[in-house]
Design a protein around this motif. Structure first.
Motif, PDB file in Angstrom:
ATOM      1  N   LYS A 249      -3.932  17.513   6.664  1.00 49.98           N
ATOM      2  CA  LYS A 249      -2.470  17.497   6.589  1.00 49.98           C
ATOM      3  C   LYS A 249      -1.877  16.578   7.656  1.00 49.98           C
ATOM      4  O   LYS A 249      -2.521  16.277   8.670  1.00 49.98           O
ATOM      5  N   MET A 250      -0.652  16.146   7.413  1.00 49.85           N
ATOM      6  CA  MET A 250       0.085  15.356   8.397  1.00 49.85           C
ATOM      7  C   MET A 250       1.543  15.773   8.359  1.00 49.85           C
ATOM      8  O   MET A 250       2.028  16.345   7.372  1.00 49.85           O
ATOM      9  N   LYS A 251       2.253  15.459   9.437  1.00 52.16           N
ATOM     10  CA  LYS A 251       3.690  15.730   9.521  1.00 52.16           C
ATOM     11  C   LYS A 251       4.447  14.558   8.903  1.00 52.16           C
ATOM     12  O   LYS A 251       4.099  13.397   9.102  1.00 52.16           O
ATOM     13  N   ALA A 252       5.504  14.873   8.150  1.00 48.60           N
ATOM     14  CA  ALA A 252       6.327  13.831   7.543  1.00 48.60           C
ATOM     15  C   ALA A 252       7.747  14.341   7.350  1.00 48.60           C
ATOM     16  O   ALA A 252       7.970  15.551   7.212  1.00 48.60           O
ATOM     17  N   ALA A 253       8.703  13.415   7.347  1.00 51.28           N
ATOM     18  CA  ALA A 253      10.098  13.752   7.074  1.00 51.28           C
ATOM     19  C   ALA A 253      10.381  13.397   5.623  1.00 51.28           C
ATOM     20  O   ALA A 253      10.428  12.218   5.263  1.00 51.28           O
ATOM     21  N   LEU A 254      10.543  14.413   4.803  1.00 48.10           N
ATOM     22  CA  LEU A 254      10.757  14.220   3.369  1.00 48.10           C
ATOM     23  C   LEU A 254      12.231  14.361   3.023  1.00 48.10           C
ATOM     24  O   LEU A 254      12.904  15.283   3.472  1.00 48.10           O
TER      25      LEU A 254
ATOM     26  N   PHE B 172       0.932   9.201   9.271  1.00 49.70           N
ATOM     27  CA  PHE B 172      -0.001   8.205   8.748  1.00 49.70           C
ATOM     28  C   PHE B 172       0.615   7.509   7.543  1.00 49.70           C
ATOM     29  O   PHE B 172       1.441   8.084   6.832  1.00 49.70           O
ATOM     30  N   VAL B 173       0.172   6.274   7.288  1.00 49.10           N
ATOM     31  CA  VAL B 173       0.561   5.571   6.078  1.00 49.10           C
ATOM     32  C   VAL B 173      -0.651   4.770   5.599  1.00 49.10           C
ATOM     33  O   VAL B 173      -1.416   4.240   6.406  1.00 49.10           O
ATOM     34  N   ALA B 174      -0.827   4.723   4.282  1.00 42.88           N
ATOM     35  CA  ALA B 174      -1.916   3.941   3.702  1.00 42.88           C
ATOM     36  C   ALA B 174      -1.457   2.502   3.491  1.00 42.88           C
ATOM     37  O   ALA B 174      -0.342   2.255   3.040  1.00 42.88           O
TER      38      ALA B 174
ATOM     39  N   PRO C  19      -2.472  10.635   3.377  1.00 33.50           N
ATOM     40  CA  PRO C  19      -2.876   9.749   2.280  1.00 33.50           C
ATOM     41  C   PRO C  19      -4.361   9.393   2.359  1.00 33.50           C
ATOM     42  O   PRO C  19      -4.939   9.339   3.447  1.00 33.50           O
ATOM     43  N   GLU C  20      -4.951   9.150   1.209  1.00 34.06           N
ATOM     44  CA  GLU C  20      -6.347   8.740   1.171  1.00 34.06           C
ATOM     45  C   GLU C  20      -6.462   7.258   1.511  1.00 34.06           C
ATOM     46  O   GLU C  20      -5.588   6.461   1.173  1.00 34.06           O
ATOM     47  N   CYS C  21      -7.543   6.898   2.154  1.00 35.34           N
ATOM     48  CA  CYS C  21      -7.752   5.512   2.555  1.00 35.34           C
ATOM     49  C   CYS C  21      -8.154   4.675   1.343  1.00 35.34           C
ATOM     50  O   CYS C  21      -9.122   4.999   0.651  1.00 35.34           O
ATOM     51  N   PRO C  22      -7.426   3.581   1.079  1.00 35.14           N
ATOM     52  CA  PRO C  22      -7.821   2.710  -0.029  1.00 35.14           C
ATOM     53  C   PRO C  22      -9.199   2.100   0.244  1.00 35.14           C
ATOM     54  O   PRO C  22      -9.554   1.829   1.391  1.00 35.14           O
ATOM     55  N   LYS C  23      -9.953   1.876  -0.813  1.00 34.60           N
ATOM     56  CA  LYS C  23     -11.299   1.327  -0.663  1.00 34.60           C
ATOM     57  C   LYS C  23     -11.281  -0.015   0.058  1.00 34.60           C
ATOM     58  O   LYS C  23     -12.166  -0.323   0.869  1.00 34.60           O
ATOM     59  N   ASP C  24     -10.263  -0.833  -0.233  1.00 33.69           N
ATOM     60  CA  ASP C  24     -10.171  -2.162   0.380  1.00 33.69           C
ATOM     61  C   ASP C  24      -9.025  -2.253   1.388  1.00 33.69           C
ATOM     62  O   ASP C  24      -8.573  -3.337   1.732  1.00 33.69           O
ATOM     63  N   GLY C  25      -8.552  -1.089   1.864  1.00 34.95           N
ATOM     64  CA  GLY C  25      -7.414  -1.066   2.778  1.00 34.95           C
ATOM     65  C   GLY C  25      -7.677  -0.250   4.017  1.00 34.95           C
ATOM     66  O   GLY C  25      -8.823  -0.133   4.481  1.00 34.95           O
ATOM     67  N   LEU C  26      -6.627   0.337   4.558  1.00 36.41           N
ATOM     68  CA  LEU C  26      -6.757   1.089   5.795  1.00 36.41           C
ATOM     69  C   LEU C  26      -5.701   2.181   5.887  1.00 36.41           C
ATOM     70  O   LEU C  26      -4.735   2.202   5.122  1.00 36.41           O
ATOM     71  N   ILE C  27      -5.918   3.073   6.830  1.00 33.08           N
ATOM     72  CA  ILE C  27      -4.926   4.084   7.186  1.00 33.08           C
ATOM     73  C   ILE C  27      -4.396   3.738   8.571  1.00 33.08           C
ATOM     74  O   ILE C  27      -5.175   3.554   9.515  1.00 33.08           O
ATOM     75  N   LEU C  28      -3.075   3.609   8.662  1.00 30.64           N
ATOM     76  CA  LEU C  28      -2.438   3.323   9.939  1.00 30.64           C
ATOM     77  C   LEU C  28      -1.872   4.611  10.522  1.00 30.64           C
ATOM     78  O   LEU C  28      -1.112   5.317   9.853  1.00 30.64           O
TER      79      LEU C  28
ATOM     80  N   HIS D 120       6.308  -7.055  -7.638  1.00 33.55           N
ATOM     81  CA  HIS D 120       5.175  -6.210  -7.260  1.00 33.55           C
ATOM     82  C   HIS D 120       4.694  -6.553  -5.855  1.00 33.55           C
ATOM     83  O   HIS D 120       4.502  -5.673  -5.010  1.00 33.55           O
ATOM     84  N   VAL D 121       4.526  -7.839  -5.598  1.00 30.73           N
ATOM     85  CA  VAL D 121       4.064  -8.273  -4.271  1.00 30.73           C
ATOM     86  C   VAL D 121       5.112  -7.964  -3.215  1.00 30.73           C
ATOM     87  O   VAL D 121       4.802  -7.485  -2.129  1.00 30.73           O
ATOM     88  N   ALA D 122       6.376  -8.231  -3.527  1.00 29.69           N
ATOM     89  CA  ALA D 122       7.452  -8.046  -2.551  1.00 29.69           C
ATOM     90  C   ALA D 122       7.581  -6.605  -2.084  1.00 29.69           C
ATOM     91  O   ALA D 122       8.067  -6.338  -0.981  1.00 29.69           O
ATOM     92  N   LYS D 123       7.131  -5.650  -2.917  1.00 32.88           N
ATOM     93  CA  LYS D 123       7.300  -4.235  -2.593  1.00 32.88           C
ATOM     94  C   LYS D 123       5.987  -3.553  -2.185  1.00 32.88           C
ATOM     95  O   LYS D 123       5.893  -2.330  -2.191  1.00 32.88           O
ATOM     96  N   LEU D 124       4.987  -4.346  -1.785  1.00 30.97           N
ATOM     97  CA  LEU D 124       3.692  -3.752  -1.463  1.00 30.97           C
ATOM     98  C   LEU D 124       3.747  -2.803  -0.272  1.00 30.97           C
ATOM     99  O   LEU D 124       3.021  -1.823  -0.206  1.00 30.97           O
ATOM    100  N   ALA D 125       4.574  -3.108   0.701  1.00 30.10           N
ATOM    101  CA  ALA D 125       4.666  -2.238   1.882  1.00 30.10           C
ATOM    102  C   ALA D 125       6.127  -2.102   2.262  1.00 30.10           C
ATOM    103  O   ALA D 125       6.640  -2.851   3.078  1.00 30.10           O
ATOM    104  N   GLY D 126       6.805  -1.169   1.653  1.00 34.79           N
ATOM    105  CA  GLY D 126       8.222  -1.076   1.908  1.00 34.79           C
ATOM    106  C   GLY D 126       8.670   0.147   2.664  1.00 34.79           C
ATOM    107  O   GLY D 126       9.683   0.110   3.355  1.00 34.79           O
ATOM    108  N   THR D 127       7.921   1.228   2.601  1.00 34.88           N
ATOM    109  CA  THR D 127       8.424   2.469   3.183  1.00 34.88           C
ATOM    110  C   THR D 127       7.265   3.423   3.477  1.00 34.88           C
ATOM    111  O   THR D 127       6.106   3.039   3.430  1.00 34.88           O
ATOM    112  N   GLY D 128       7.605   4.684   3.815  1.00 32.40           N
ATOM    113  CA  GLY D 128       6.582   5.678   4.128  1.00 32.40           C
ATOM    114  C   GLY D 128       6.360   5.885   5.610  1.00 32.40           C
ATOM    115  O   GLY D 128       5.419   6.572   6.013  1.00 32.40           O
TER     116      GLY D 128
END
Length: 350
Positions: free
Chosen positions: A2-7, A122-124, A22-31, A109-117
């Motif tokens: 679990k993690m803390k988040a403001a929903l 943590f964020v994936a 969030p689960e770690c993407p196979k080709d990505g990371l968890i920050l 699609h590309v422009a919105k790859l990392a917009g929020t969260g």
């Protein structure tokens, strides 16, 4: 885990809860998010029906942190790397990107790859985001606080570069919020001779002086057009930037510019609202009107470099540092004008 988040559950309904990490993407990371700025657009979204009923949702886009986990196919970054996650991403292949306006990237699609969260612990980060870029490494010795302000500085940096704010200019800025304060400081760094700030909040007008404002005008107490004319020997300013969500401010701004001057509509107004402009005045006074949004890829990187440099007093803009649990307090501090910039820390206890 679990993690803390403001929903956000709806307008003015933000709850800090425990949710699944969030689960770690196979080709990505968890920050692991170490700091996240509270932006004016976040507040607008959190206080309106921004998702049209699609809740709960996690906002927050001024994200900095440290790599906590990497997928098996990720090779660019490693655990422990300190990263700034710029919310914009550019394909560099569409007409807009090729023409030098990657801030208007046509690949949605590309422009919105990392917009929020970002209002979470943590964020994936997907492999696509890593591929297309917009992730900058934070040097050792630079605080997460300072790095988090790299995002809000980008559009300010781009705006003043695009209109050529420079030596000997007189610049009028309407709106003494965080963006207006950034604009004031940057204009002075770029060589502006005089910066005139206009707002209706005396607290913010007092604060903006420490960022280089030479003159301040409370437009709720005096006619701002007359005041600007008086401070410019009747000529008007070289550049006028309306950095607020007001139609009336936009309408007034053209009368504050000198003949041949530039007027920028930087702040977005409520959707569907129209600003009434005296186009005859614009025509006969040779005014240039420019809308501004975002920053190109090059500008976003250079703005981040400025934010973490000794040239720009980034941390002095942060008036409140709060744990994520106090996000609602941060929203109220910003709405009332008591805060210039609020930075939230997901790992601090309330």
């Amino acid at each position: 885990m679990k993690m803390k988040a403001a929903l956000m559950y709806g307008p003015n309904d933000v709850r800090v809860e425990m949710v699944d990490k969030p689960e770690c993407p196979k080709d990505g990371l968890i920050l692991k998010i170490m700091a996240v700025g509270l932006c004016g657009s976040d507040i607008r979204n959190l206080t309106s029906d921004s998702r049209k009923g699609d809740y709960p949702f996690i906002y927050g886009h001024e994200i900095v942190g440290v790599v906590d986990e990497i997928g098996p196919d990720e090779t660019k970054y490693k655990v422990g790397d300190r990263l700034f996650l710029f919310p914009g991403t550019y394909c560099m292949e569409c007409d807009e990107c090729i023409s030098g306006h990657s801030e208007n990237c046509g690949n949605e699609h590309v422009a919105k790859l990392a917009g929020t969260g970002g209002f979470a612990q943590f964020v994936a980060v997907s492999g696509e985001k890593i591929k297309y870029g917009g992730i900058y490494e934070i040097p050792e010795g630079v605080s997460y606080d300072a790095a988090s302000l790299g995002e809000p500085l980008t559009s300010v940096f781009a705006c003043e570069e695009n209109i050529g704010v420079g030596y000997n200019d007189t610049v009028v800025i309407i709106g003494a919020g965080p963006i207006g304060c950034f604009m004031t400081q940057l204009a002075k760094i770029r060589g502006a001779q005089k910066v005139i700030m206009i707002d209706i909040n005396d607290t913010r007008l007092a604060m903006v002086k420490k960022f280089g404002a030479d003159e301040v005008i409370n437009s709720a107490k005096v006619d701002p057009i007359e005041a600007v004319r008086k401070l410019t020997d009747g000529k008007g300013a070289d550049k006028v930037i309306s950095a607020n969500p007001s139609n009336s401010a936009q309408a007034q701004s053209i009368f504050m510019a000198r003949k041949g001057g530039i007027v920028v509509f930087f702040g977005g107004v409520p959707k569907g609202s129209l600003t009434e402009l005296d186009t005859n005045y614009i025509h006969y006074n040779n005014l240039w009107i420019k809308g501004h949004f975002g920053a190109s890829y090059s500008q976003s990187k250079r703005a981040f470099q400025l934010a973490i440099s000794d040239t720009f007093p980034t941390e002095s803009f942060i008036t409140h540092r709060l744990p994520l649990d106090k996000i609602n307090e941060g929203i109220e501090l910003t709405r009332t004008g008591e805060a210039i910039k609020v930075v939230l820390f997901p790992w601090e206890e309330a």
